[in-house]
Design an enzyme around this catalytic site. Sequence first.
Site, mmCIF file in Angstrom:
data_model
loop_
_atom_site.group_PDB
_atom_site.id
_atom_site.type_symbol
_atom_site.label_atom_id
_atom_site.label_comp_id
_atom_site.label_asym_id
_atom_site.label_seq_id
_atom_site.Cartn_x
_atom_site.Cartn_y
_atom_site.Cartn_z
ATOM 1 N N ARG A 50 8.839 -9.751 -12.089
ATOM 2 C CA ARG A 50 9.610 -9.585 -10.852
ATOM 3 C C ARG A 50 10.047 -8.137 -10.618
ATOM 4 O O ARG A 50 11.016 -7.880 -9.899
ATOM 5 C CB ARG A 50 10.807 -10.529 -10.811
ATOM 6 C CG ARG A 50 10.408 -11.994 -10.760
ATOM 7 C CD ARG A 50 11.597 -12.892 -10.456
ATOM 8 N NE ARG A 50 11.154 -14.270 -10.257
ATOM 9 C CZ ARG A 50 11.090 -15.192 -11.208
ATOM 10 N NH1 ARG A 50 11.444 -14.861 -12.448
ATOM 11 N NH2 ARG A 50 10.685 -16.415 -10.954
ATOM 12 N N LYS A 55 3.991 2.576 -0.501
ATOM 13 C CA LYS A 55 3.113 1.526 0.007
ATOM 14 C C LYS A 55 2.174 1.084 -1.108
ATOM 15 O O LYS A 55 1.473 1.912 -1.694
ATOM 16 C CB LYS A 55 2.281 2.027 1.192
ATOM 17 C CG LYS A 55 2.942 1.917 2.536
ATOM 18 C CD LYS A 55 1.918 2.248 3.610
ATOM 19 C CE LYS A 55 2.469 2.064 5.000
ATOM 20 N NZ LYS A 55 1.442 2.357 6.018
ATOM 21 N N GLU A 88 -7.135 13.360 5.282
ATOM 22 C CA GLU A 88 -5.705 13.047 5.309
ATOM 23 C C GLU A 88 -4.878 14.325 5.450
ATOM 24 O O GLU A 88 -3.824 14.323 6.099
ATOM 25 C CB GLU A 88 -5.305 12.297 4.036
ATOM 26 C CG GLU A 88 -5.907 10.910 3.896
ATOM 27 C CD GLU A 88 -5.180 9.846 4.703
ATOM 28 O OE1 GLU A 88 -4.247 10.188 5.460
ATOM 29 O OE2 GLU A 88 -5.547 8.659 4.572
ATOM 30 N N LYS A 124 5.311 14.240 4.182
ATOM 31 C CA LYS A 124 5.369 12.819 3.843
ATOM 32 C C LYS A 124 6.761 12.438 3.333
ATOM 33 O O LYS A 124 7.313 11.389 3.713
ATOM 34 C CB LYS A 124 4.313 12.504 2.776
ATOM 35 C CG LYS A 124 4.214 11.024 2.363
ATOM 36 C CD LYS A 124 3.497 10.198 3.392
ATOM 37 C CE LYS A 124 3.311 8.736 2.978
ATOM 38 N NZ LYS A 124 2.130 8.514 2.125
ATOM 39 N N GLU A 127 8.419 1.791 7.678
ATOM 40 C CA GLU A 127 7.510 1.878 8.813
ATOM 41 C C GLU A 127 8.037 1.150 10.052
ATOM 42 O O GLU A 127 7.295 0.522 10.797
ATOM 43 C CB GLU A 127 6.124 1.321 8.425
ATOM 44 C CG GLU A 127 4.982 2.003 9.135
ATOM 45 C CD GLU A 127 3.641 1.599 8.546
ATOM 46 O OE1 GLU A 127 3.216 0.457 8.740
ATOM 47 O OE2 GLU A 127 3.018 2.452 7.881
ATOM 48 N N ARG A 145 7.660 6.581 10.708
ATOM 49 C CA ARG A 145 6.635 6.542 9.659
ATOM 50 C C ARG A 145 5.297 6.049 10.194
ATOM 51 O O ARG A 145 4.247 6.339 9.624
ATOM 52 C CB ARG A 145 7.099 5.666 8.490
ATOM 53 C CG ARG A 145 6.088 5.667 7.347
ATOM 54 C CD ARG A 145 6.616 5.048 6.077
ATOM 55 N NE ARG A 145 5.570 5.052 5.049
ATOM 56 C CZ ARG A 145 5.767 4.746 3.773
ATOM 57 N NH1 ARG A 145 6.965 4.415 3.352
ATOM 58 N NH2 ARG A 145 4.760 4.779 2.919
ATOM 59 N N ASN A 155 -0.078 6.643 10.379
ATOM 60 C CA ASN A 155 -1.268 5.812 10.569
ATOM 61 C C ASN A 155 -2.271 6.432 11.536
ATOM 62 O O ASN A 155 -3.265 5.780 11.884
ATOM 63 C CB ASN A 155 -0.859 4.418 11.087
ATOM 64 C CG ASN A 155 -0.134 3.607 10.038
ATOM 65 O OD1 ASN A 155 -0.517 3.595 8.875
ATOM 66 N ND2 ASN A 155 0.942 2.946 10.436
ATOM 67 N N HIS A 208 -5.982 5.698 11.257
ATOM 68 C CA HIS A 208 -6.177 4.579 10.344
ATOM 69 C C HIS A 208 -6.505 3.259 11.044
ATOM 70 O O HIS A 208 -7.119 2.379 10.436
ATOM 71 C CB HIS A 208 -4.939 4.394 9.462
ATOM 72 C CG HIS A 208 -4.795 5.443 8.415
ATOM 73 N ND1 HIS A 208 -4.646 6.784 8.718
ATOM 74 C CD2 HIS A 208 -4.790 5.362 7.059
ATOM 75 C CE1 HIS A 208 -4.548 7.473 7.589
ATOM 76 N NE2 HIS A 208 -4.638 6.640 6.577
ATOM 77 N N HIS A 239 -9.674 2.033 9.537
ATOM 78 C CA HIS A 239 -9.736 0.840 8.686
ATOM 79 C C HIS A 239 -10.799 -0.138 9.177
ATOM 80 O O HIS A 239 -11.476 -0.789 8.372
ATOM 81 C CB HIS A 239 -8.375 0.134 8.664
ATOM 82 C CG HIS A 239 -7.402 0.734 7.708
ATOM 83 N ND1 HIS A 239 -6.069 0.400 7.692
ATOM 84 C CD2 HIS A 239 -7.562 1.655 6.721
ATOM 85 C CE1 HIS A 239 -5.455 1.086 6.734
ATOM 86 N NE2 HIS A 239 -6.337 1.861 6.141
ATOM 87 N N HIS A 256 -12.567 5.666 2.186
ATOM 88 C CA HIS A 256 -11.415 5.595 3.074
ATOM 89 C C HIS A 256 -11.199 6.879 3.874
ATOM 90 O O HIS A 256 -11.031 6.847 5.092
ATOM 91 C CB HIS A 256 -10.162 5.269 2.254
ATOM 92 C CG HIS A 256 -8.899 5.312 3.046
ATOM 93 N ND1 HIS A 256 -8.570 4.352 3.977
ATOM 94 C CD2 HIS A 256 -7.880 6.217 3.064
ATOM 95 C CE1 HIS A 256 -7.404 4.645 4.523
ATOM 96 N NE2 HIS A 256 -6.971 5.767 3.990
#
Length: 359
Positions: free
Chosen positions: A121, A143, A185, A227, A237, A241, A245, A248, A252, A264
């Site tokens: 956990r 993330k 990136e 960042k 997000e 934030r 993306n 992306h 994606h 990627h």
Amino acid sequence: MPELRVGLGDRSYPIIIESGCLRNIGRDLLARKVGKRYGVIADDRVAGLFGDTLMESLKGAGIDAELMSFPQGEANKTLRTIELLAGSLVRSGFDRKDALIALGGGVTGDLTGFLASAFMRGIPFVQVPTTLLAQVDSSVGGKTGVDIPEGKNLVGAFYQPKAVYIDISVLRSLPKEELLGGLAEVIKYGVIRDARFFEFLSVNMAGILGLDEKLVSHMVFTCCRIKAEVVSEDEREGGVRRILNYGHTIGHAVEGASNYSLIHGLAVAIGMAAAARLAVLTGHLAAEQAEKIIDVLKAYGMPVEIPKDLDRHTLKKYLQADKKVVGGKVHYVLPTAIGSTCITADVGEELVDRILAGE
């Protein structure tokens, strides 16, 4: 070690950027007391390249550690790999006082972070990114996640590391394709937040591609600073934030439709070019600004067109499954100028179809 910090209150953490710091991580972790012992998670390629160096650093500081590897590649960023690694941790007697180290690129960081968030956990972890993409982007911000057949990163969690160690000297081991994927990136940060940085990237291309240490250090530091600022302002997000993306959404879809044969970062380069063209069609961006973005991507040797052999219906399917779909509408990050963006769902489907068709 010089540091940046991600400011998240009692969950704040350092980003340490130093050439050669891989050999000093053990001593630094001993002082930070992140875990009693460590499971080092790496894919089989990175384990062979850097596993011994990190293990020597840990054991030299008197830290007990075990190296655990999995097969390289995005195809292994799955719940099955999480299950196998968790089983290895249990059999090795790891408990809640222990911690994980993600040694590798974005796949390893995503897997390890998600594993850390769920094992017992939740146990601590640190990031040791070895690809440019991971160093400037995915290792910072918390993330984590894995892919399922329906889409990329659809199962995961926000779970922050305790520290990020960036050794830029390891970048010389990267294949050129991986370097370019990371640079996509990097260019993203200039487009979304920093026009001066975008200009720096455009005029220092030869030195950056040649991995000039001074230029690369500045480049990595700038990306991590941006960042860290964005994540500190919006961890989960809900607002600003989402600008991270950029490229992306369509990227994606391209990556998934290619069955992940396209890495990627290069899929993101295609997505950035597509989003710039879409921004022109929607009236958000001047055509000459879009051309400048696309020209810099091309000059670095990145693809800027959606491959003709990708099925357009499959691309649309991935767009609709994207995490950024809200109320059935795809949200796009579109540049309004180099250095600024907007987020909008007000994009006609016919315009998206034109972009996907390569018009």
